[in-house]
Design an enzyme around this catalytic site. Structure first.
Site, PDB file in Angstrom:
ATOM      1  CD  GLU A 195     -49.980 -29.879 -11.681  1.00 15.41           C
ATOM      2  OE1 GLU A 195     -49.868 -29.725 -10.384  1.00 15.41           O
ATOM      3  OE2 GLU A 195     -50.925 -30.650 -12.021  1.00 15.41           O
TER       4      GLU A 195
HETATM    5  C1  LIG Z   1     -41.267 -30.661  -4.607  1.00 12.91           C
HETATM    6  C2  LIG Z   1     -42.377 -31.620  -5.216  1.00 12.91           C
HETATM    7  C3  LIG Z   1     -43.727 -31.287  -5.053  1.00 12.91           C
HETATM    8  C4  LIG Z   1     -44.648 -32.024  -5.408  1.00 12.91           C
HETATM    9  N1  LIG Z   1     -45.985 -31.556  -5.096  1.00 12.91           N
HETATM   10  C5  LIG Z   1     -46.796 -32.697  -5.495  1.00 12.91           C
HETATM   11  C6  LIG Z   1     -48.340 -32.638  -5.150  1.00 12.91           C
HETATM   12  O1  LIG Z   1     -48.710 -31.443  -4.514  1.00 12.91           O
HETATM   13  N2  LIG Z   1     -49.315 -33.493  -5.346  1.00 12.91           N
HETATM   14  C7  LIG Z   1     -48.631 -34.461  -5.919  1.00 12.91           C
HETATM   15  O2  LIG Z   1     -49.492 -35.650  -5.983  1.00 12.91           O
HETATM   16  N3  LIG Z   1     -47.361 -34.781  -6.191  1.00 12.91           N
HETATM   17  C8  LIG Z   1     -46.403 -33.888  -6.194  1.00 12.91           C
HETATM   18  N4  LIG Z   1     -45.193 -34.174  -6.675  1.00 12.91           N
HETATM   19  C9  LIG Z   1     -44.941 -35.295  -7.292  1.00 12.91           C
HETATM   20  C10 LIG Z   1     -44.546 -34.970  -8.755  1.00 12.91           C
HETATM   21  O3  LIG Z   1     -45.823 -34.505  -9.572  1.00 12.91           O
HETATM   22  C11 LIG Z   1     -43.902 -36.179  -9.354  1.00 12.91           C
HETATM   23  O4  LIG Z   1     -42.728 -36.209  -8.894  1.00 12.91           O
HETATM   24  C12 LIG Z   1     -43.998 -36.279 -10.851  1.00 12.91           C
HETATM   25  O5  LIG Z   1     -45.149 -36.429 -11.537  1.00 12.91           O
HETATM   26  C13 LIG Z   1     -42.895 -37.240 -11.570  1.00 12.91           C
HETATM   27  O6  LIG Z   1     -43.267 -38.574 -10.872  1.00 12.91           O
HETATM   28  P1  LIG Z   1     -42.002 -39.500 -10.237  1.00 12.91           P
HETATM   29  O7  LIG Z   1     -41.261 -38.587  -9.670  1.00 12.91           O
HETATM   30  O8  LIG Z   1     -42.368 -40.627  -9.734  1.00 12.91           O
HETATM   31  O9  LIG Z   1     -41.256 -39.594 -11.513  1.00 12.91           O
HETATM   32  P2  LIG Z   1     -41.107 -40.846 -12.776  1.00 12.91           P
HETATM   33  O10 LIG Z   1     -42.809 -40.928 -13.148  1.00 12.91           O
HETATM   34  O11 LIG Z   1     -40.689 -42.017 -12.082  1.00 12.91           O
HETATM   35  O12 LIG Z   1     -40.420 -40.312 -13.751  1.00 12.91           O
HETATM   36  C14 LIG Z   1     -39.056 -40.358 -13.827  1.00 12.91           C
HETATM   37  C15 LIG Z   1     -38.512 -39.941 -15.248  1.00 12.91           C
HETATM   38  O13 LIG Z   1     -39.362 -41.152 -16.410  1.00 12.91           O
HETATM   39  C16 LIG Z   1     -39.840 -40.312 -17.129  1.00 12.91           C
HETATM   40  N5  LIG Z   1     -41.078 -40.990 -17.697  1.00 12.91           N
HETATM   41  C17 LIG Z   1     -42.004 -41.587 -16.594  1.00 12.91           C
HETATM   42  N6  LIG Z   1     -43.030 -42.177 -17.257  1.00 12.91           N
HETATM   43  C18 LIG Z   1     -42.707 -42.123 -18.680  1.00 12.91           C
HETATM   44  C19 LIG Z   1     -43.546 -42.359 -19.979  1.00 12.91           C
HETATM   45  N7  LIG Z   1     -44.707 -43.001 -19.747  1.00 12.91           N
HETATM   46  N8  LIG Z   1     -42.988 -41.851 -20.918  1.00 12.91           N
HETATM   47  C20 LIG Z   1     -41.940 -41.276 -21.318  1.00 12.91           C
HETATM   48  N9  LIG Z   1     -41.390 -40.903 -20.002  1.00 12.91           N
HETATM   49  C21 LIG Z   1     -41.690 -41.344 -18.937  1.00 12.91           C
HETATM   50  C22 LIG Z   1     -40.307 -38.864 -16.741  1.00 12.91           C
HETATM   51  O14 LIG Z   1     -40.680 -37.913 -17.604  1.00 12.91           O
HETATM   52  C23 LIG Z   1     -39.220 -38.722 -15.846  1.00 12.91           C
HETATM   53  O15 LIG Z   1     -38.038 -37.939 -16.662  1.00 12.91           O
HETATM   54  C24 LIG Z   1     -44.229 -33.113  -6.180  1.00 12.91           C
HETATM   55  C25 LIG Z   1     -42.837 -33.418  -6.447  1.00 12.91           C
HETATM   56  C26 LIG Z   1     -41.803 -32.483  -5.834  1.00 12.91           C
HETATM   57  C27 LIG Z   1     -40.256 -33.132  -6.164  1.00 12.91           C
END
Ligand SMILES: Cc1cc2nc3c(=O)[nH]c(=O)nc-3n(C[C@H](O)[C@H](O)[C@H](O)COP(=O)(O)OP(=O)(O)OC[C@H]3O[C@@H](n4cnc5c(N)ncnc54)[C@H](O)[C@@H]3O)c2cc1C
Length: 572
Positions: free
Chosen positions: A430
């Protein structure tokens, strides 16, 4: 240890801490009388204690699995979801025209928190539907509303939200899923979505996926994204689930916790979907869903913290170890100063995080009822704080709960570790808590800090009012608010956004510390300055509030010294 729904605590907070009476006084929520709300909370609390809490451990031990392309949910989850639906807990605040109860969002926030405390994995299912219901209520056509809303509200169908793709996590605008017009008003959706919570189940007759995708003429980035509703089974003319759509669950993730919630990789192969809202305006519609869900996820953190606290308290009241300095020397570990400190810290932070979430919910209700711009700004300002601080509290409190248990905290049978594992993801999904903090210092200060300063003015006015009766609590709150004001002014003055971002997380945490102190002070005032709440307020204000100074000093450092540490330096 059986979960006990903290209904009396909620009632006190609604009356004395977040001034819920304002909501009941509006025409829009005139029917939400206190007696009725109290009865509803009691009923929901009972369901959480009797039905959901017993599912907590089985969901962890026997998580959801994918068998021959079909998701099999944990034992008892089908019945549990049935009871949630039967009680109306999916649609507590939804539009009565489609079967909802139309109650204030504050009530939903309380019920959601209690469900999270009893079993987070199953609570995520109604939370997903609630977000989808709100998005459809605001943005879908009448035809879509007529077919989907009654089914989602009754729990016959479940909603999901599909944003994330392998290359598009925090950067949603990088998504590649495509939507091609079929020429009959529908669209063919093709692409892969990952991490989709409750991507499928074996207890609702249909699953309604909200999917973000790009139309052929959609520009790159977030401005070219549209939103589609894509059902697992395409509704026939009567609205009943018909032929299977071209979509499937490819796999379920193996996770650190939250095992009862199936987290799916979804494949859409030309699946039939329908546009929700205007073309290329998907992010606006999705934000409706995400705002609701952000507060909901903050509440998940608070709920898990409550469950973990209750577990730790019960253990500390039972476990004997060493001679205790009070209680005649043969007390239980709760009589050791450090254990008492841990339990008080847990309790005080739960109160702070819960207050912020409820204050945010009240602001949402006041916005709905009055359309007032200041309430809208208040709700928008509190949302990232409620999400990030609520979930940080869930993580910190459940971790402390493990510590209170000593070695037994590391042993799965006590359940202490499960809280810690399950809640960890709430700071990630989220919108990560880092992204929440960037929103706070970016979009939420775009008004030049107006919404923030209005809130700080209220905190100071309240502290002034308390000076006469509780000077030793009122003064530190007033002083901390002044420091927070100076920090906010510093942030607003930074032209380079990266200078704001470099300190955004400590700023959010510092803001939450001060807000927490404000609500603790209100609780102490609410009980007349003597009693358990006043003692807890004193603990928080004298021992935990001082953290704000370090956090806010950190928030004003800017980005330069951060980047002075190069990637090579870090790899040294
Ligand atoms: C159990 C689980 C359930 C989930 N359920 C859903 C769901 O129902 N629907 C859905 O669509 N998604 C879902 N997600 C996905 C979730 O929303 C994403 O994992 C989350 O948005 C982070 O994206 P990412 O994993 O690609 O991490 P990344 O975006 O790669 O982030 C990695 C790190 O970099 C930081 N970062 C990234 N971009 C920036 C920036 N611009 N500035 C500063 N810091 C940054 C982040 O804060 C984080 O610390 C779920 C994830 C999990 C693990």
């Amino acid at each position: 240890m059986p979960f006990r729904a903290p209904v009396p605590e909620f009632k006190f907070m609604l009356d004395h801490v977040v001034d819920f009476a304002k909501v009941s006084e509006t025409d829009r929520f005139a029917e939400a009388e206190r007696d009725m709300i109290d009865a509803i909370l009691t009923e929901a609390g009972r369901m959480c204690e009797d039905v959901l809490a017993p599912l907590q451990r089985s969901g962890d031990l026997e998580g959801a699995v994918l068998e021959n392309g079909v998701v099999r949910t944990s034992p008892g989850f089908a019945e549990g979801f049935g009871k949630i639906a039967e009680g109306g807990w999916i649609s507590t605040s939804a539009d009565p025209a489609y079967g909802g109860m139309g109650l204030p969002h504050t009530v939903t926030t309380v019920v959601n928190e209690m469900m999270s405390a009893s079993c987070l994995s199953i609570q995520l299912a109604p939370l997903m539907s609630q977000g989808q219901i709100e998005a459809l209520e605001h943005h879908a056509s009448d035809e879509i509303k007529a077919v989907y809303l009654p089914k989602l509200m009754s729990g016959e169908w479940l909603g999901t939200m599909n944003l994330t793709e392998p290359q598009a996590g925090s950067d949603v605008g990088a998504l590649r899923t495509k939507a091609e017009p079929n020429g009959d008003g529908s669209y063919a959706i093709t692409g892969q979505k990952i991490y989709i919570s409750w991507g499928d189940n074996d207890f609702t007759e249909n699953v309604s996926h909200l999917v973000l995708a790009r139309l052929p003429d959609g520009v790159p980035g977030t401005k070219g994204i549209s939103l589609f509703v894509v059902p697992k089974f395409i509704p026939d003319e009567s609205g009943a689930p018909g032929v299977a759509n071209s979509l499937k669950v490819v796999s379920l993730e193996h996770k650190m916790g939250l095992h009862g919630s199936p987290t799916a990789v979804m494949q859409y192969d030309g699946a039939t979907g329908w546009l929700v809202g205007e073309p290329h305006d998907g992010m606006r519609a999705m934000f409706t869903m995400m705002n609701n869900a952000r507060l909901g996820v903050g509440g998940q953190g608070v709920g898990v913290a409550e469950g973990a606290f209750q577990h730790a308290l019960a253990y500390a009241l039972d476990r004997k170890q060493g001679r205790t300095p009070v209680g005649g020397g043969d007390g239980t570990i709760i009589d050791h100063a450090d254990v008492r400190r841990m339990l008080a810290t847990m309790k005080a932070d739960i109160f702070a995080a819960r207050s912020i979430a409820l204050a945010c919910a009240v602001a949402i209700d006041m916005t709905t009822a009055t359309k007032d711009a200041e309430w809208k700004a208040r709700a928008a300002f509190l949302t990232p704080i409620a999400k990030a601080f609520g979930t940080d509290t869930g993580i910190a409190v459940s971790e402390m709960g493990v510590q209170v248990h000593g070695g037994m905290g590391f042993i799965e049978e006590t359940g202490a570790a499960q809280y810690s594992r399950d809640v960890r993801v709430t700071a990630i999904y989220e919108g990560t808590n880092g992204i929440q903090a960037m929103d706070l210092v970016g979009r939420k200060l775009m008004d030049g800090g107006e919404a923030a300063y209005r809130l700080l003015d209220e905190i100071e006015a309240n502290a002034e009012a308390a000076r006469g009766t509780l000077p030793e609590l009122a003064e530190p709150v007033w002083e901390a608010t002044e420091t927070l004001r100076e920090t906010t002014e510093w942030l607003v003055a930074q032209g380079d956004m990266n200078d704001r971002f470099a300190g955004c997380v400590p700023f959010l945490k510092g803001f939450a510390r001060v807000l927490g102190a404000h609500y603790h002070l209100r609780a102490a005032m609410g009980e007349g300055g003597t009693g358990a709440r006043t003692k807890l307020a004193r603990f928080y204000i004298t021992r935990m509030l001082p953290e704000h100074a370090g956090l806010l000093a950190h928030a004003m450092r800017g980005a330069e010294d951060l980047y002075a540490i190069t990637a090579d330096d870090l790899a040294l």
